[in-house]
Design an enzyme around this catalytic site. Structure first.
Site, PDB file in Angstrom:
ATOM      1  N   GLY A 109      54.180  -5.215 -35.500  1.00  0.00           N
ATOM      2  CA  GLY A 109      55.090  -5.354 -36.633  1.00  0.00           C
ATOM      3  C   GLY A 109      55.402  -3.970 -37.144  1.00  0.00           C
ATOM      4  N   LEU A 117      55.652  10.164 -35.268  1.00  0.00           N
ATOM      5  CA  LEU A 117      54.435   9.958 -36.065  1.00  0.00           C
ATOM      6  C   LEU A 117      54.092   8.481 -36.196  1.00  0.00           C
ATOM      7  CD1 LEU A 117      55.053   8.835 -39.188  1.00  0.00           C
ATOM      8  CD2 LEU A 117      55.857  11.143 -39.487  1.00  0.00           C
ATOM      9  N   LYS A 152      62.268  -3.493 -35.071  1.00  0.00           N
ATOM     10  CA  LYS A 152      63.713  -3.245 -35.254  1.00  0.00           C
ATOM     11  C   LYS A 152      64.238  -2.276 -34.196  1.00  0.00           C
ATOM     12  CE  LYS A 152      63.779   0.918 -37.687  1.00  0.00           C
ATOM     13  NZ  LYS A 152      64.425   2.138 -37.290  1.00  0.00           N
ATOM     14  N   ALA A 165      45.281  -7.145 -27.461  1.00  0.00           N
ATOM     15  CA  ALA A 165      45.987  -8.407 -27.704  1.00  0.00           C
ATOM     16  C   ALA A 165      45.636  -8.906 -29.097  1.00  0.00           C
ATOM     17  CB  ALA A 165      45.579  -9.427 -26.653  1.00  0.00           C
ATOM     18  N   GLU A 168      61.091  11.899 -34.203  1.00  0.00           N
ATOM     19  CA  GLU A 168      59.748  11.994 -34.773  1.00  0.00           C
ATOM     20  C   GLU A 168      58.895  10.895 -34.148  1.00  0.00           C
ATOM     21  OE1 GLU A 168      58.491  14.146 -37.153  1.00  0.00           O
ATOM     22  OE2 GLU A 168      56.746  13.056 -36.441  1.00  0.00           O
ATOM     23  N   ASN A 196      59.262   3.868 -28.085  1.00  0.00           N
ATOM     24  CA  ASN A 196      58.861   2.678 -28.849  1.00  0.00           C
ATOM     25  C   ASN A 196      59.024   1.403 -28.025  1.00  0.00           C
ATOM     26  OD1 ASN A 196      57.989   4.114 -30.997  1.00  0.00           O
ATOM     27  ND2 ASN A 196      59.579   3.477 -32.420  1.00  0.00           N
ATOM     28  N   CYS A 199      59.140  -0.044 -37.472  1.00  0.00           N
ATOM     29  CA  CYS A 199      59.709   0.662 -36.318  1.00  0.00           C
ATOM     30  C   CYS A 199      59.842  -0.209 -35.073  1.00  0.00           C
ATOM     31  CB  CYS A 199      58.862   1.887 -36.000  1.00  0.00           C
ATOM     32  SG  CYS A 199      58.736   3.003 -37.409  1.00  0.00           S
TER      33      CYS A 199
HETATM   34  C1  UGA Z   1      55.177   3.434 -34.013  1.00  0.00           C
HETATM   35  C2  UGA Z   1      54.898   4.364 -32.829  1.00  0.00           C
HETATM   36  O1  UGA Z   1      53.556   4.170 -32.375  1.00  0.00           O
HETATM   37  C3  UGA Z   1      55.094   5.814 -33.237  1.00  0.00           C
HETATM   38  O2  UGA Z   1      54.915   6.662 -32.109  1.00  0.00           O
HETATM   39  C4  UGA Z   1      56.520   5.975 -33.773  1.00  0.00           C
HETATM   40  O3  UGA Z   1      56.760   7.298 -34.203  1.00  0.00           O
HETATM   41  C5  UGA Z   1      56.712   5.037 -34.951  1.00  0.00           C
HETATM   42  O4  UGA Z   1      56.486   3.689 -34.531  1.00  0.00           O
HETATM   43  C6  UGA Z   1      58.112   5.206 -35.447  1.00  0.00           C
HETATM   44  O5  UGA Z   1      59.045   4.841 -34.740  1.00  0.00           O
HETATM   45  O6  UGA Z   1      58.297   5.808 -36.511  1.00  0.00           O
HETATM   46  P1  UGA Z   1      53.762   2.697 -36.160  1.00  0.00           P
HETATM   47  O7  UGA Z   1      54.890   1.764 -36.465  1.00  0.00           O
HETATM   48  O8  UGA Z   1      53.188   3.534 -37.250  1.00  0.00           O
HETATM   49  O9  UGA Z   1      54.199   3.734 -35.010  1.00  0.00           O
HETATM   50  O10 UGA Z   1      52.590   1.798 -35.595  1.00  0.00           O
HETATM   51  P2  UGA Z   1      51.818   1.580 -34.208  1.00  0.00           P
HETATM   52  O11 UGA Z   1      50.520   2.252 -34.278  1.00  0.00           O
HETATM   53  O12 UGA Z   1      52.692   1.854 -33.053  1.00  0.00           O
HETATM   54  O13 UGA Z   1      51.571   0.014 -34.294  1.00  0.00           O
HETATM   55  C7  UGA Z   1      52.669  -0.898 -34.273  1.00  0.00           C
HETATM   56  C8  UGA Z   1      52.189  -2.308 -34.273  1.00  0.00           C
HETATM   57  O14 UGA Z   1      51.636  -2.629 -33.010  1.00  0.00           O
HETATM   58  C9  UGA Z   1      51.128  -2.641 -35.307  1.00  0.00           C
HETATM   59  O15 UGA Z   1      51.472  -3.880 -35.922  1.00  0.00           O
HETATM   60  C10 UGA Z   1      49.870  -2.776 -34.495  1.00  0.00           C
HETATM   61  O16 UGA Z   1      48.948  -3.674 -35.065  1.00  0.00           O
HETATM   62  C11 UGA Z   1      50.403  -3.311 -33.183  1.00  0.00           C
HETATM   63  N1  UGA Z   1      49.541  -3.039 -32.012  1.00  0.00           N
HETATM   64  C12 UGA Z   1      49.287  -1.763 -31.631  1.00  0.00           C
HETATM   65  C13 UGA Z   1      49.011  -4.096 -31.300  1.00  0.00           C
HETATM   66  O17 UGA Z   1      49.241  -5.273 -31.620  1.00  0.00           O
HETATM   67  N2  UGA Z   1      48.219  -3.825 -30.213  1.00  0.00           N
HETATM   68  C14 UGA Z   1      47.948  -2.567 -29.810  1.00  0.00           C
HETATM   69  O18 UGA Z   1      47.230  -2.400 -28.810  1.00  0.00           O
HETATM   70  C15 UGA Z   1      48.487  -1.506 -30.545  1.00  0.00           C
END
Ligand code: UGA
Length: 433
Positions: free
Chosen positions: A258, A146, A264, A253, A144, A209, A261
């Protein structure tokens, strides 16, 4: 179909599948969660989920149970339980996956398909298939992708489908046909489909990821260099992002990644590579992790510096606790971490978040929480650590009337530096001039 595990992934999957016309039973051991879901209430914040739940429960196609036996009679069984980091190790804790499959086995019938959705170390599907085999059921892996905050949209209209199919040709064909039926709507929309083996499907998820985490840490490394070189990482990201091979997305940046997903998953991936005798292939992910964690230190350092070398007894407004906006998830949240650390340095922290206060309070009852105004009132410094729209659109002039000191640390590089400076603020971004 049955969906075992009704957390962020399973609840959204169950409700979305019912919306698409399937008969779905959601199963979870957590009675409070199941009671809420059965009443059409989302047990966590996810835009669009409450409406979807109400609609799907009312249609009669979505039911919930705490009893694994409710899975009997379903043709397809999705495993959507959590795979957190194991205590004292980087590896994934598979106890919930194993328990879900063990609980399901007595209710499986020949020809049923058990479909793993949880993020797992490569090799898990093969291991589980040995548990399932005596029942005459089959195993497939269907990761998945999402994103929290967009979970409903990502589930109803995924950007791709990946099927990890069993090795025996006959089983593989039957499993593919069943999955095609499940995803008939997405396939009708020409959603790209990669039909492959178990191991590739399992790896696709962690590789995706790992790549996203690497992209974020890359730009955060550029922020570290920009800080010492007097450059601006936001302009740098814009400039490299125009190259379509690089792309601008996931190049923001700030305080780093965090959530439940990315952190870990990259750790579990390195642990699995080591088990497979190929640890060196993923050594760079340890750097990705280290860069990421350094950004939290940097935010704290910038606050302390801006306050003249000590945060002791200074009031600090921490805006944001969720790991990202449009979520109440505080798992491994850089924002919550920053709030806790500043509190530990003796600052009088008042933290706020539109949705994540309850979850934060459960983890850290020692912190003071309040509304945006409670946090800002009399603050010596303001730290923005989750880029909620509500914070991005704050008016620096009116915020300036509430605070004691016009110092803002933009831990997500989400504010308009020029506008804040013009309103008399000392604006400090990460890797920005
Ligand atoms: C992430 C992946 O984007 C999904 O595709 C995946 O399905 C999901 O993990 C999972 O394994 O279930 P998610 O954890 O919801 O999704 O969040 P993200 O949108 O990826 O953001 C992750 C972190 O990265 C957040 O803390 C966000 O603030 C940070 N981030 C994101 C940044 O610091 N800079 C960015 O440019 C983008």
């Amino acid at each position: 179909m049955s969906v075992i595990g009704c957390g962020y992934l399973g609840a959204v999957h169950a409700a979305s599948m019912a919306k698409l016309g399937h008969e779905v039973v959601g199963i979870d051991v957590d009675k409070a969660k199941i009671d809420a879901l059965a009443a059409g209430e989302a047990p966590f914040f996810e835009p669009g989920l409450p409406e979807l739940l109400v609609e799907s429960v009312a249609s009669g196609r979505l039911t919930f149970s705490t009893d694994a036996a409710a899975a009997r009679g379903s043709k397809v069984h999705f495993i959507a339980v959590g795979t957190p980091q194991k205590a004292g190790s980087y590896a994934a804790d598979l106890r919930y996956v194993d328990a879900a499959v063990q609980g399901l086995v007595p209710h499986l019938q020949p020809g049923d398909l058990v479909v793993g959705k949880s993020t797992v170390p490569v090799g898990t599907a093969e291991r589980l298939s040995r548990m399932v085999e005596p029942t005459g059921a089959m195993v497939a892996w269907n990761p998945e992708f999402l994103r929290e905050g967009f979970a409903v949209k990502d589930t109803l209209t995924p950007d791709r489908l990946v099927y990890g199919l069993p090795p025996k040709a006959e089983e593989s064909a039957v499993a593919k046909e069943l999955l095609d039926e499940v995803y008939v709507e997405a396939l009708r929309l020409d959603t790209p489909l990669v039909a492959t083996d178990w191991a590739t499907a399992e790896l696709v998820k962690v590789a995706a990821n790992a790549f996203l985490a690497t992209k974020i840490s890359f730009i955060n490394a550029m922020a570290e260099i920009s800080e010492v070189a007097g450059a601006d990482v936001t302009e740098l990201a814009d400039a490299i992002g125009y190259d379509v091979r690089i792309g601008r997305r996931f190049l923001n940046a700030g305080a780093g990644f965090g959530g439940g997903c990315l952190p870990k998953d990259i750790r579990a991936f390195t642990a699995r590579a080591e088990e497979l005798g190929k640890g060196e292939a993923l050594n760079f992910l340890k750097e990705v992790d280290a860069i990421n964690l350094r950004r939290r230190d940097r935010v704290v350092e910038l606050v302390v510096e801006a306050l003249g070398g000590s945060a002791y007894n200074k009031k600090v407004a921490v805006l944001g606790l969720a790991f990202k906006p449009d979520s109440d998830d505080t798992r491994d949240s850089p924002a919550l971490d920053v709030a806790v650390r500043l509190n530990g340095l003796g600052a009088n922290v008042v933290a706020s978040d539109p949705e994540a206060i309850a979850n934060s309070r459960r983890l850290h009852p020692q912190l003071a929480y309040g509304s945006t105004n409670d946090a800002l009132e009399g603050a010596d410094a303001v730290v923005v650590v989750t880029e909620w729209a509500e914070y991005r659109t704050l008016d620096p002039a009116s915020v300036g009337e509430l605070v004691s000191g016009r110092i803002v640390i933009d831990g997500r590089n989400c504010l308009d530096a020029k506008q804040w400076r013009e309103a008399g603020w000392q604006y400090i971004g990460l890797g920005r001039r």
